[in-house]
Write a protein that holds these residues in place. Structure first.
Motif, mmCIF file in Angstrom:
data_model
loop_
_atom_site.group_PDB
_atom_site.id
_atom_site.type_symbol
_atom_site.label_atom_id
_atom_site.label_comp_id
_atom_site.label_asym_id
_atom_site.label_seq_id
_atom_site.Cartn_x
_atom_site.Cartn_y
_atom_site.Cartn_z
ATOM 1 N N LEU A 172 0.642 -0.874 -0.318
ATOM 2 C CA LEU A 172 0.276 -0.506 0.290
ATOM 3 C C LEU A 172 1.061 1.608 0.069
ATOM 4 C CD1 LEU A 172 -2.768 -0.887 2.568
ATOM 5 C CD2 LEU A 172 -3.032 -0.272 0.259
ATOM 6 N N VAL A 173 2.039 1.069 0.975
ATOM 7 C CA VAL A 173 2.443 2.930 0.733
ATOM 8 C C VAL A 173 3.199 3.132 -0.157
ATOM 9 C CG1 VAL A 173 5.100 3.679 1.873
ATOM 10 C CG2 VAL A 173 3.103 2.213 3.306
ATOM 11 N N PRO A 174 4.054 2.568 -1.217
ATOM 12 C CA PRO A 174 4.744 3.444 -2.195
ATOM 13 C C PRO A 174 3.100 4.295 -2.820
ATOM 14 C CG PRO A 174 4.812 0.523 -2.585
ATOM 15 C CD PRO A 174 4.313 1.346 -1.019
ATOM 16 N N PHE A 175 1.867 3.241 -3.139
ATOM 17 C CA PHE A 175 1.219 3.719 -4.215
ATOM 18 C C PHE A 175 0.307 4.541 -3.212
ATOM 19 C CE2 PHE A 175 2.360 -0.561 -5.787
ATOM 20 C CZ PHE A 175 2.681 -0.283 -7.599
ATOM 21 N N GLY A 176 0.512 4.637 -2.102
ATOM 22 C CA GLY A 176 -0.238 5.542 -1.442
ATOM 23 C C GLY A 176 0.675 6.849 -2.118
ATOM 24 N N LEU A 202 -5.794 0.781 -6.150
ATOM 25 C CA LEU A 202 -6.612 1.466 -5.083
ATOM 26 C C LEU A 202 -5.911 2.669 -3.883
ATOM 27 C CD1 LEU A 202 -9.575 0.731 -3.987
ATOM 28 C CD2 LEU A 202 -8.472 -1.113 -2.179
ATOM 29 N N ALA A 203 -4.392 2.023 -3.735
ATOM 30 C CA ALA A 203 -4.009 2.901 -2.826
ATOM 31 C C ALA A 203 -3.456 4.030 -3.704
ATOM 32 C CB ALA A 203 -2.401 2.616 -2.784
ATOM 33 N N THR A 204 -3.521 3.877 -5.194
ATOM 34 C CA THR A 204 -2.903 5.722 -5.836
ATOM 35 C C THR A 204 -4.141 6.725 -5.694
ATOM 36 O OG1 THR A 204 -1.513 3.990 -7.881
ATOM 37 C CG2 THR A 204 -2.003 6.785 -8.039
ATOM 38 N N ALA A 205 -4.917 6.181 -6.071
ATOM 39 C CA ALA A 205 -6.947 6.549 -5.360
ATOM 40 C C ALA A 205 -6.909 7.262 -4.893
ATOM 41 C CB ALA A 205 -8.161 5.743 -6.971
ATOM 42 N N GLY A 206 -6.737 6.188 -3.425
ATOM 43 C CA GLY A 206 -6.683 6.923 -1.483
ATOM 44 C C GLY A 206 -5.699 7.711 -1.713
ATOM 45 N N GLY A 207 -4.990 7.522 -2.074
ATOM 46 C CA GLY A 207 -3.722 8.858 -1.842
ATOM 47 C C GLY A 207 -3.614 10.394 -2.422
ATOM 48 N N GLY A 221 -8.347 16.646 1.230
ATOM 49 C CA GLY A 221 -8.046 16.771 2.351
ATOM 50 C C GLY A 221 -8.160 15.066 3.687
ATOM 51 N N GLY A 222 -8.893 13.938 2.646
ATOM 52 C CA GLY A 222 -9.251 13.091 3.219
ATOM 53 C C GLY A 222 -10.183 12.165 2.024
ATOM 54 N N GLY A 223 -9.873 11.029 1.912
ATOM 55 C CA GLY A 223 -9.892 10.018 1.192
ATOM 56 C C GLY A 223 -9.145 8.728 1.544
ATOM 57 N N TRP A 224 -8.245 7.843 2.186
ATOM 58 C CA TRP A 224 -7.608 7.645 1.815
ATOM 59 C C TRP A 224 -8.249 6.213 2.946
ATOM 60 C CZ3 TRP A 224 -2.729 4.883 0.468
ATOM 61 C CH2 TRP A 224 -2.694 4.030 0.970
ATOM 62 N N GLY A 225 -8.888 5.989 3.831
ATOM 63 C CA GLY A 225 -9.920 5.805 4.635
ATOM 64 C C GLY A 225 -10.754 5.162 3.529
ATOM 65 N N PRO A 226 -11.582 6.055 3.465
ATOM 66 C CA PRO A 226 -12.827 6.004 2.242
ATOM 67 C C PRO A 226 -12.562 4.832 1.452
ATOM 68 C CG PRO A 226 -12.730 7.869 3.381
ATOM 69 C CD PRO A 226 -12.001 6.809 3.822
ATOM 70 N N ILE A 227 -11.520 5.222 0.912
ATOM 71 C CA ILE A 227 -10.996 5.093 -0.706
ATOM 72 C C ILE A 227 -10.685 3.003 -0.118
ATOM 73 C CG2 ILE A 227 -10.209 4.482 -2.867
ATOM 74 C CD1 ILE A 227 -12.787 6.400 -2.330
ATOM 75 N N GLU A 232 -1.331 5.011 6.596
ATOM 76 C CA GLU A 232 -2.178 6.434 6.636
ATOM 77 C C GLU A 232 -0.464 7.192 7.054
ATOM 78 O OE1 GLU A 232 -5.495 8.658 6.693
ATOM 79 O OE2 GLU A 232 -5.530 7.669 8.232
ATOM 80 N N PHE A 233 0.110 7.002 7.945
ATOM 81 C CA PHE A 233 1.381 7.874 8.651
ATOM 82 C C PHE A 233 1.789 8.122 7.567
ATOM 83 C CE2 PHE A 233 5.282 8.023 10.793
ATOM 84 C CZ PHE A 233 5.753 9.358 10.895
ATOM 85 N N LEU A 234 2.012 7.497 7.173
ATOM 86 C CA LEU A 234 3.731 7.372 5.668
ATOM 87 C C LEU A 234 3.187 8.412 4.668
ATOM 88 C CD1 LEU A 234 5.208 4.627 6.121
ATOM 89 C CD2 LEU A 234 6.747 6.207 6.875
ATOM 90 N N VAL A 235 1.899 7.858 4.285
ATOM 91 C CA VAL A 235 1.292 8.502 3.189
ATOM 92 C C VAL A 235 1.108 10.557 3.535
ATOM 93 C CG1 VAL A 235 -1.136 9.493 2.010
ATOM 94 C CG2 VAL A 235 -0.322 6.881 2.836
ATOM 95 N N ALA A 236 0.342 10.473 5.332
ATOM 96 C CA ALA A 236 0.470 11.661 5.426
ATOM 97 C C ALA A 236 1.671 12.176 5.517
ATOM 98 C CB ALA A 236 -0.358 12.430 6.823
ATOM 99 N N LEU A 237 2.534 11.511 5.875
ATOM 100 C CA LEU A 237 4.273 12.283 5.959
ATOM 101 C C LEU A 237 4.229 12.686 4.794
ATOM 102 C CD1 LEU A 237 7.293 13.326 7.275
ATOM 103 C CD2 LEU A 237 7.273 10.895 6.970
#
Length: 256
Positions: A76-80, A135-140, A147-153, A176-181
């Motif tokens: 998940l992390v790299p694509f997010g 999925l991860a790319t679209a979520g990120g 400002g939000g969408g990682w979790g819902p998607i 989500e921590f690494l995506v937010a960072l």
């Protein structure tokens, strides 16, 4: 002080829902910020700054409770991160007034999506490997822009694909921590390089960010308990209705 207490309450509620469902902290927080007239880019930057603290606390709790599928985490992390960086570049290059109506529509759709999702049975089967990258790319991407969408998607997508709720929620929350960072660093780079031309004074939003952070940190340890005592479909319907109401309110303000 009144604004701080308001955002403290918003951050606490958002974190309770996010920790229990693996979604909605960013959506709820950004929707409230936008309803106060804050520009989309500033709202997204503020929420992601707060998420650096709240996702770290939430992720630590999930690690301690062994709720993480580490193989899924590193998929998940790299694509997010990629989606989040692209979304930041798009968001900071456009006028906030142009984006506000589209963000309101997007958040409204997310709210409806959550409501519909709460009435569907979640099948349990192995997650198809090809589902994770898009999925991860679209979520990120949507998380950064809205400002939000990682979790819902991502959470809803993985659950719909057959993932086990415990590990999906724990893994998505921790990633989500690494995506937010990555998103937060992208905002800093955009500000330094001048790409974010209409960047506001971020210090003016300090009380809101501080309230979101402290509210989230206070309730983060209780999220795991909520997973056990409150049915997930009830929480999902509650947050879906809340987001829909806030989105309609924001749309009304834009029309007015």
């Amino acid at each position: 002080m009144t604004d701080f207490l308001l955002f403290f309450f918003v951050g606490a509620i958002a974190q309770l829902v996010d920790g229990a469902l693996g979604m909605a902290y960013g959506v709820i927080s950004s929707t409230v910020l936008l309803s106060f007239g804050i520009a989309p880019a500033q709202a997204s930057a503020s929420v992601h700054a707060a998420e650096l603290f709240t996702t770290a606390a939430s992720g630590t709790g999930h690690i301690l409770n062994r709720n993480i599928d580490w193989k899924l985490f590193w998929k998940l992390v790299p694509f997010g991160v990629l989606g989040g960086v692209l979304g930041t570049y798009v968001l900071t290059g456009l006028s906030g007034d142009v984006l506000k109506p589209y963000i309101a529509i997007y958040l409204g759709l997310i709210g409806v999506f959550l409501l519909v999702r709460s009435f569907r049975h979640i099948p349990r089967k192995p997650i198809p490997p090809l589902v994770v990258p898009p999925l991860a790319t679209a979520g990120g991407l949507l998380d950064s822009i809205g400002g939000g969408g990682w979790g819902p998607i991502v959470t809803s997508g993985l659950l719909g694909a057959g993932g086990q709720p415990r590990y999906v929620i724990g893994t998505v929350n921790s990633a989500e921590f690494l995506v937010a960072l990555a998103v937060s660093l992208s905002f800093v780079v955009a500000l330094i390089t001048g790409h974010w031309e209409d960047a506001p004074d971020l210090v003016s939003n300090a009380f809101a960010v501080g309230g979101l952070i402290l509210g989230g940190l206070v309730v983060a340890p209780f999220a795991g308990y909520l997973v056990r005592v409150i049915p997930q479909d009830w929480l999902l319907r509650a947050v879906g209705m809340t987001i829909c109401i806030l989105s309609v309110t924001q749309a009304y303000q834009l029309i007015g």
